[in-house]
Design a protein around this motif. Structure first.
Motif, PDB file in Angstrom:
ATOM      1  N   PRO A   1      55.612 -55.008 -12.706  1.00  0.00           N
ATOM      2  CA  PRO A   1      56.757 -55.715 -12.108  1.00  0.00           C
ATOM      3  C   PRO A   1      58.023 -54.872 -12.064  1.00  0.00           C
ATOM      4  CG  PRO A   1      55.576 -57.156 -13.626  1.00  0.00           C
ATOM      5  CD  PRO A   1      55.017 -55.784 -13.818  1.00  0.00           C
ATOM      6  N   ILE A   2      58.301 -54.113 -13.132  1.00  0.00           N
ATOM      7  CA  ILE A   2      59.494 -53.264 -13.142  1.00  0.00           C
ATOM      8  C   ILE A   2      59.335 -52.121 -12.150  1.00  0.00           C
ATOM      9  CG2 ILE A   2      60.934 -51.786 -14.579  1.00  0.00           C
ATOM     10  CD1 ILE A   2      60.249 -53.489 -16.944  1.00  0.00           C
ATOM     11  N   HIS A   3      58.141 -51.553 -12.079  1.00  0.00           N
ATOM     12  CA  HIS A   3      57.887 -50.482 -11.121  1.00  0.00           C
ATOM     13  C   HIS A   3      58.103 -50.970  -9.690  1.00  0.00           C
ATOM     14  CE1 HIS A   3      55.746 -47.161  -9.120  1.00  0.00           C
ATOM     15  NE2 HIS A   3      55.134 -48.099  -8.435  1.00  0.00           N
ATOM     16  N   ALA A   4      57.563 -52.142  -9.362  1.00  0.00           N
ATOM     17  CA  ALA A   4      57.711 -52.674  -8.001  1.00  0.00           C
ATOM     18  C   ALA A   4      59.176 -52.969  -7.680  1.00  0.00           C
ATOM     19  CB  ALA A   4      56.863 -53.937  -7.844  1.00  0.00           C
ATOM     20  N   PHE A   5      59.896 -53.510  -8.658  1.00  0.00           N
ATOM     21  CA  PHE A   5      61.321 -53.781  -8.431  1.00  0.00           C
ATOM     22  C   PHE A   5      62.090 -52.486  -8.194  1.00  0.00           C
ATOM     23  CE2 PHE A   5      65.496 -53.787 -10.558  1.00  0.00           C
ATOM     24  CZ  PHE A   5      66.188 -54.612  -9.689  1.00  0.00           C
ATOM     25  N   ALA A   6      61.788 -51.438  -8.957  1.00  0.00           N
ATOM     26  CA  ALA A   6      62.490 -50.168  -8.792  1.00  0.00           C
ATOM     27  C   ALA A   6      62.228 -49.574  -7.418  1.00  0.00           C
ATOM     28  CB  ALA A   6      62.069 -49.199  -9.895  1.00  0.00           C
ATOM     29  N   VAL A   7      60.992 -49.646  -6.954  1.00  0.00           N
ATOM     30  CA  VAL A   7      60.665 -49.126  -5.626  1.00  0.00           C
ATOM     31  C   VAL A   7      61.404 -49.907  -4.546  1.00  0.00           C
ATOM     32  CG1 VAL A   7      58.801 -48.825  -3.950  1.00  0.00           C
ATOM     33  CG2 VAL A   7      58.429 -48.226  -6.344  1.00  0.00           C
ATOM     34  N   PHE A   8      61.388 -51.225  -4.656  1.00  0.00           N
ATOM     35  CA  PHE A   8      62.064 -52.061  -3.658  1.00  0.00           C
ATOM     36  C   PHE A   8      63.573 -51.800  -3.650  1.00  0.00           C
ATOM     37  CE2 PHE A   8      64.162 -56.134  -2.564  1.00  0.00           C
ATOM     38  CZ  PHE A   8      63.733 -56.231  -1.250  1.00  0.00           C
ATOM     39  N   ALA A   9      64.183 -51.724  -4.837  1.00  0.00           N
ATOM     40  CA  ALA A   9      65.622 -51.482  -4.919  1.00  0.00           C
ATOM     41  C   ALA A   9      65.978 -50.116  -4.340  1.00  0.00           C
ATOM     42  CB  ALA A   9      66.092 -51.591  -6.369  1.00  0.00           C
ATOM     43  N   GLY A  10      65.164 -49.080  -4.611  1.00  0.00           N
ATOM     44  CA  GLY A  10      65.430 -47.763  -4.045  1.00  0.00           C
ATOM     45  C   GLY A  10      65.359 -47.758  -2.536  1.00  0.00           C
TER      46      GLY A  10
ATOM     47  N   TYR B   1      53.177 -52.353  -0.755  1.00  0.00           N
ATOM     48  CA  TYR B   1      53.460 -53.035  -2.019  1.00  0.00           C
ATOM     49  C   TYR B   1      53.452 -54.536  -1.749  1.00  0.00           C
ATOM     50  CZ  TYR B   1      54.695 -48.978  -4.860  1.00  0.00           C
ATOM     51  OH  TYR B   1      54.653 -47.826  -5.591  1.00  0.00           O
ATOM     52  N   HIS B   2      52.473 -55.234  -2.304  1.00  0.00           N
ATOM     53  CA  HIS B   2      52.301 -56.657  -2.019  1.00  0.00           C
ATOM     54  C   HIS B   2      52.661 -57.515  -3.227  1.00  0.00           C
ATOM     55  CE1 HIS B   2      49.205 -55.518   1.319  1.00  0.00           C
ATOM     56  NE2 HIS B   2      50.452 -55.229   1.633  1.00  0.00           N
ATOM     57  N   TYR B   3      53.681 -57.115  -3.923  1.00  0.00           N
ATOM     58  CA  TYR B   3      54.161 -57.890  -5.071  1.00  0.00           C
ATOM     59  C   TYR B   3      55.639 -58.153  -4.888  1.00  0.00           C
ATOM     60  CZ  TYR B   3      55.451 -59.200  -9.826  1.00  0.00           C
ATOM     61  OH  TYR B   3      55.938 -59.866 -10.916  1.00  0.00           O
ATOM     62  N   TYR B   4      56.012 -59.430  -5.014  1.00  0.00           N
ATOM     63  CA  TYR B   4      57.415 -59.812  -4.858  1.00  0.00           C
ATOM     64  C   TYR B   4      57.698 -60.958  -5.825  1.00  0.00           C
ATOM     65  CZ  TYR B   4      61.884 -60.681  -2.557  1.00  0.00           C
ATOM     66  OH  TYR B   4      63.224 -60.805  -2.293  1.00  0.00           O
ATOM     67  N   SER B   5      58.744 -60.790  -6.626  1.00  0.00           N
ATOM     68  CA  SER B   5      59.096 -61.806  -7.620  1.00  0.00           C
ATOM     69  C   SER B   5      60.587 -62.080  -7.550  1.00  0.00           C
ATOM     70  CB  SER B   5      58.707 -61.332  -9.034  1.00  0.00           C
ATOM     71  OG  SER B   5      59.479 -60.204  -9.403  1.00  0.00           O
ATOM     72  N   GLN B   6      61.037 -63.016  -8.390  1.00  0.00           N
ATOM     73  CA  GLN B   6      62.462 -63.340  -8.408  1.00  0.00           C
ATOM     74  C   GLN B   6      63.306 -62.145  -8.829  1.00  0.00           C
ATOM     75  OE1 GLN B   6      60.095 -65.279  -9.603  1.00  0.00           O
ATOM     76  NE2 GLN B   6      60.379 -67.380  -8.921  1.00  0.00           N
ATOM     77  N   MET B   7      62.700 -61.202  -9.562  1.00  0.00           N
ATOM     78  CA  MET B   7      63.455 -60.022  -9.971  1.00  0.00           C
ATOM     79  C   MET B   7      63.939 -59.225  -8.760  1.00  0.00           C
ATOM     80  SD  MET B   7      62.238 -56.820 -12.351  1.00  0.00           S
ATOM     81  CE  MET B   7      61.690 -57.919 -13.657  1.00  0.00           C
ATOM     82  N   HIS B   8      63.150 -59.221  -7.688  1.00  0.00           N
ATOM     83  CA  HIS B   8      63.521 -58.469  -6.500  1.00  0.00           C
ATOM     84  C   HIS B   8      64.791 -59.016  -5.854  1.00  0.00           C
ATOM     85  CE1 HIS B   8      59.489 -57.062  -7.171  1.00  0.00           C
ATOM     86  NE2 HIS B   8      59.514 -56.258  -6.125  1.00  0.00           N
ATOM     87  N   ILE B   9      65.060 -60.303  -6.049  1.00  0.00           N
ATOM     88  CA  ILE B   9      66.232 -60.905  -5.429  1.00  0.00           C
ATOM     89  C   ILE B   9      67.515 -60.316  -6.016  1.00  0.00           C
ATOM     90  CG2 ILE B   9      67.383 -63.115  -4.960  1.00  0.00           C
ATOM     91  CD1 ILE B   9      64.711 -64.479  -5.231  1.00  0.00           C
ATOM     92  N   LEU B  10      67.445 -59.798  -7.244  1.00  0.00           N
ATOM     93  CA  LEU B  10      68.628 -59.202  -7.860  1.00  0.00           C
ATOM     94  C   LEU B  10      69.144 -58.006  -7.071  1.00  0.00           C
ATOM     95  CD1 LEU B  10      67.512 -59.298 -11.604  1.00  0.00           C
ATOM     96  CD2 LEU B  10      68.951 -60.937 -10.402  1.00  0.00           C
ATOM     97  N   THR B  11      68.318 -57.474  -6.164  1.00  0.00           N
ATOM     98  CA  THR B  11      68.742 -56.327  -5.365  1.00  0.00           C
ATOM     99  C   THR B  11      69.927 -56.681  -4.484  1.00  0.00           C
ATOM    100  OG1 THR B  11      66.399 -55.703  -5.323  1.00  0.00           O
ATOM    101  CG2 THR B  11      67.863 -54.490  -3.882  1.00  0.00           C
ATOM    102  N   ILE B  12      70.111 -57.948  -4.155  1.00  0.00           N
ATOM    103  CA  ILE B  12      71.229 -58.342  -3.304  1.00  0.00           C
ATOM    104  C   ILE B  12      72.563 -57.979  -3.938  1.00  0.00           C
ATOM    105  CG2 ILE B  12      71.227 -60.681  -4.277  1.00  0.00           C
ATOM    106  CD1 ILE B  12      72.261 -59.599  -0.704  1.00  0.00           C
ATOM    107  N   PHE B  13      72.640 -58.052  -5.270  1.00  0.00           N
ATOM    108  CA  PHE B  13      73.897 -57.713  -5.935  1.00  0.00           C
ATOM    109  C   PHE B  13      74.172 -56.207  -5.857  1.00  0.00           C
ATOM    110  CE2 PHE B  13      72.325 -61.576  -8.046  1.00  0.00           C
ATOM    111  CZ  PHE B  13      73.406 -62.414  -7.816  1.00  0.00           C
ATOM    112  N   LEU B  14      73.119 -55.394  -5.935  1.00  0.00           N
ATOM    113  CA  LEU B  14      73.299 -53.956  -5.747  1.00  0.00           C
ATOM    114  C   LEU B  14      73.736 -53.640  -4.327  1.00  0.00           C
ATOM    115  CD1 LEU B  14      70.052 -52.771  -7.579  1.00  0.00           C
ATOM    116  CD2 LEU B  14      72.372 -52.674  -8.476  1.00  0.00           C
ATOM    117  N   ALA B  15      73.092 -54.305  -3.359  1.00  0.00           N
ATOM    118  CA  ALA B  15      73.453 -54.066  -1.961  1.00  0.00           C
ATOM    119  C   ALA B  15      74.883 -54.513  -1.682  1.00  0.00           C
ATOM    120  CB  ALA B  15      72.474 -54.798  -1.037  1.00  0.00           C
ATOM    121  N   LEU B  16      75.303 -55.621  -2.282  1.00  0.00           N
ATOM    122  CA  LEU B  16      76.674 -56.097  -2.076  1.00  0.00           C
ATOM    123  C   LEU B  16      77.686 -55.093  -2.620  1.00  0.00           C
ATOM    124  CD1 LEU B  16      76.438 -59.911  -2.937  1.00  0.00           C
ATOM    125  CD2 LEU B  16      77.001 -58.913  -0.729  1.00  0.00           C
TER     126      LEU B  16
END
Length: 599
Positions: free
Chosen positions: A297-306, A220-235
Motif C-alpha cells: 500500500p505504501i509503495h502504490a501510494f508513493a508511485v501514484f503521488a510521484g 497499478y490496480h490498487y487504490y485506497s483512501q491513502m491515495h486521496i491524500l495526494t490532493i493536499f500535495l497537489a494543492l
C-alpha cells in the motif's frame, strides 16, 4: 415433563465446568468473576459466517471474492449489486441477494439491521452518506428491559472496515474545504477569479490524469483512501507554482527590457520552469525513495503521488502560461475585446488614458478585431512592430527602487523594511556575532535538530494496539480491552496457529498479482522423493515436532512474553500426524516394524 436432575449431579457438572474454564473453550463465555461467585456476570458470543459461500469450492477458494460478498451483505446496497467492474473479481456470478428482485430494490445490510434494532442513528440519518458527519457508533446501544437496561456491544472486522470507510469519506469534507481556501487565496493573490478558477482546475485535474498513467501505463490496480491524500500535495505545490509564474509575469511587466508579451511569456516561463522543477524533482525523489518499501500500500501510494506531482509540473509549465497570456490579452487590459463587449467606455483604457492607447493597439486584440469584423490577427502580427508602450514611459522610472517598492505587497514591504534590517542588524559587511537575531535562530534550530535526533534514536515499536477511535466511539480502547481481557478463555487469544508443511519441492507463482495477494497464491510442486513410509522420514518428522515443543519463547526464559515460557500453549503440544498415528498404533497393540523402531 422431564424430571429434575439430582443436586449432586448438578454440583458435579458445575464443578467440572468451573475447573476447566482456563483450558477449554468454555472459558470464552465466562469472565474472571466466575471463579469466585460460581457464575459469570458478563458473557460474550461469536457468530461466524458459513464458509465457503455457494459457488466456491472452499474457504481458501477466491478468498477476496468471498470477502467482498460478505462486505456487501454487511453494508447492503441497491440492486443490482456490483462488487467490481468485472475485470478483477468474479462478483455475484453464481448467486446474488438481488436474484428475483427488480432493479432499484434496497438490500438492508446486517450493520443497518443492528443500527435499527438498537436505535442507533448518525448524521445524515440515511442515504449514501449516512453517518458521514456523525457515526451511529457514537450512540451507545442500550435496550430497556423490565428488570433494567441491557448494555450491548457488537463488533466485526467487516463493520470496522465499513466504519473506517465512513469516517474517511466524511473527512473528505475537509479536503473540499482545503480546495476552497486555496482557491480564494489564489484569487486574492492574482486579483482574478478567472485565473483562480483555471488554476484550481489545473491542480485538481492532475489527479485523474495521473491516475490514467498510474492505472493504464504502469498497470497499478490498487487504490485506497491513502491515495486521496495526494490532493493536499497537489494543492500545496500546484498553488505555489501558480504564484511563482504570476509573480514572474508581474515582474516582467515592470521591466524596461521586456517590450513584448512574447518576451514576458519567455521570461516568466523560464523562471517558473527552473525553480518549480527543483521543488517538484526533490518531492518526486522523496516518493521514489518511499516506493522502495516492500509494503505494497505504501509503495502504490508513493508511485501514484510521484506521478501526480510530475503531471502537476507539466500542467504548470503548459497550462498556466496559456491561461495568464489569454487573460492578459483579452481580459486584464482595459481595452480591446473587454471594452467592446462591456460597452463601458468609462473603464476603457483609450478613454481613461488616451495617451497610452491608439487604434493600432486596439486592433492587435484578436477577439476585438474578430468581433468588429476586421479579421483575425495572428499572434505573430500581434507582436509585430511598431510596439507601443502601454505602461511606464521612462526606463529610469521602471527600474528605480522607488518604483519597485511601490509594486510590493504588504508581506514584501514588511520583509524589506522590518525583518531584513532586524536580521542583519541594519548594517552591511559586519561579523556574524554582531547579528544577534541571526545567531539566535541558528542556535535554536540546531538545538531543535539535536533534540529531534535524540528522540528519533529512542523510538521503539508500539506496545499497545493503535487507538483508531475516540473514547465516545463504541469501538474505543475500553471496548477492545473488555473484549480481549478479563475472560477465562483469554489464553486462547494469545496464541496463533502455525502450520509446518513438509515434502514441498518448490512453489511457483506465474499469475501472482502483488495488488491482489489473496488471489493466485501459487502452485505447489511436491518432492517426489519424499516418502513418509520410510523410517528416516518419520523420525525426522517426529524430531521436528519435539523441537517445536521444546522451543523457548524469547531469549530470556525468566522474562518470556509467552505463558509458561514456551512457544506452544502450556499443557498442550504440537499436533504431529506421525506421533498421533504412533500413539494410536500403540493403543491398539500394534507390532509394526517401524512402530517398534520408533518406540
Amino acid at each position: 415433563g422431564c424430571a429434575l436432575l439430582d443436586q449432586a449431579v448438578v454440583d458435579e457438572k458445575s464443578k467440572a465446568l468451573m475447573s476447566n474454564l482456563l483450558t477449554s473453550v468454555n472459558g470464552f463465555f465466562a469472565n474472571e468473576a466466575a471463579t469466585e461467585g460460581g457464575f459469570t456476570n458478563a458473557t460474550r458470543s461469536m457468530l461466524q459466517f458459513g464458509m465457503p459461500l455457494e459457488g466456491f469450492n472452499g474457504e481458501a477458494d477466491e478468498r477476496e471474492d468471498q470477502n467482498l460478498v460478505y462486505r456487501v451483505l454487511a453494508s447492503g446496497g441497491t440492486c443490482p449489486l456490483k462488487l467490481h467492474d468485472g475485470t478483477k473479481f468474479r462478483g455475484f456470478d453464481v448467486k446474488s441477494p438481488c436474484d428475483g428482485l427488480p432493479d432499484g430494490t434496497r438490500i438492508t445490510g446486517m450493520e443497518q439491521l443492528l443500527f435499527d434494532h438498537f436505535s442507533m442513528k448518525g448524521f445524515p440519518v440515511s442515504g449514501d452518506f449516512q453517518g458521514a458527519l456523525r457515526s451511529p457508533y457514537f450512540t451507545p446501544p442500550i435496550m430497556e428491559l423490565p428488570d433494567g437496561n441491557l448494555k450491548a456491544r457488537f463488533y466485526s472486522g467487516l463493520f470496522q472496515q465499513l466504519e473506517f470507510d465512513r469516517i474517511v469519506n466524511g473527512d473528505l469534507n475537509f479536503a473540499i474545504l482545503s480546495i476552497a481556501m486555496v482557491y480564494f487565496y489564489i484569487w486574492f493573490h492574482t486579483r482574478s477569479a478567472a485565473i483562480a478558477t483555471a488554476s484550481m482546475f489545473q491542480i485538481v485535474m492532475s489527479l485523474p490524469v495521473g491516475y490514467f498513467f498510474y492505472f493504464n501505463a504502469l498497470q497499478y490496480h490498487y487504490y485506497s483512501q491513502m491515495h486521496i491524500l495526494t490532493i493536499f500535495l497537489a494543492l500545496g505545490i500546484g498553488a505555489d507554482s501558480v504564484f511563482v509564474y504570476a509573480d514572474a509575469w508581474r515582474e516582467s511587466g515592470n521591466s524596461g527590457n521586456i517590450m513584448t508579451n512574447a518576451g514576458r511569456v519567455h521570461f516568466s516561463l523560464s523562471r517558473t520552469a527552473q525553480s518549480c522543477f527543483n521543488t517538484t524533482f526533490t518531492t518526486v525523489m522523496s516518493f521514489v525513495a518511499a516506493g522502495l518499501t516492500p509494503v505494497m500500500p505504501i509503495h502504490a501510494f508513493a508511485v501514484f503521488a510521484g506521478i501526480v506531482m510530475t503531471v502537476n509540473y507539466l500542467l504548470v509549465i503548459a497550462f498556466t502560461p496559456t491561461i495568464l497570456y489569454i487573460y492578459h490579452i483579452h481580459m486584464s487590459d482595459r481595452g480591446g475585446f473587454c471594452c467592446y463587449t462591456s460597452r463601458k467606455s468609462a473603464n476603457c483604457r483609450w478613454n481613461a488614458f488616451p495617451g497610452r492607447d491608439t487604434s493600432e493597439a486596439r486592433n492587435k486584440d484578436a477577439l476585438y478585431t474578430s468581433c468588429t469584423g476586421k479579421g483575425i490577427v495572428s499572434p505573430l502580427e500581434m507582436e509585430a512592430p511598431p510596439v507601443i508602450p502601454m505602461r511606464a514611459t521612462s526606463t529610469f522610472e521602471r527600474e528605480s527602487l522607488e518604483f519597485l517598492l511601490s509594486k510590493m505587497g504588504v508581506v514584501e514591504r514588511f520583509l524589506y523594511h522590518k525583518f531584513s534590517p532586524l536580521l542583519t542588524s541594519g548594517k552591511a559587511n559586519i561579523p556574524f556575532y554582531k547579528k544577534p537575531l541571526a545567531c539566535f535562530i541558528i542556535v535554536a534550530f540546531l538545538g531543535y535538530f539535536v533534540l529531534m535526533l535524540s528522540s528519533a534514536s529512542q523510538l521503539t515499536p508500539p506496545k499497545t494496539e493503535e487507538l483508531w477511535f475516540p473514547p465516545s466511539h463504541m469501538h474505543n480502547a475500553d471496548f477492545f480491552n473488555r473484549l480481549a481481557n478479563g475472560w477465562k478463555g483469554t489464553a486462547d487469544n494469545s496464541y496463533m496457529s502455525a502450520t509446518v508443511v513438509m515434502g514441498v519441492s518448490e512453489m511457483t507463482r506465474p499469475n501472482y498479482n502483488w495488488f491482489f495477494p489473496g488471489r493466485e497464491r501459487g502452485v505447489v510442486k511436491w518432492d517426489e522423493e519424499f516418502d513418509l513410509s520410510k523410517e528416516e522420514s518419520q523420525r525426522f518428522f517426529m524430531d521436528a515436532c519435539d523441537a517445536i515443543d521444546a522451543t523457548p519463547c524469547g531469549n530470556k526464559p525468566g522474562n518470556s512474553p509467552c505463558r509458561g515460557g514456551s512457544l506452544v500453549r502450556p499443557g498442550t503440544s504440537a499436533i504431529c500426524v506421525v506421533r498421533d498415528i504412533l500413539t494410536f498404533w500403540r493403543a491398539g497393540g500394534g507390532e509394526g516394524m517401524w512402530c517398534r523402531k520408533l518406540s
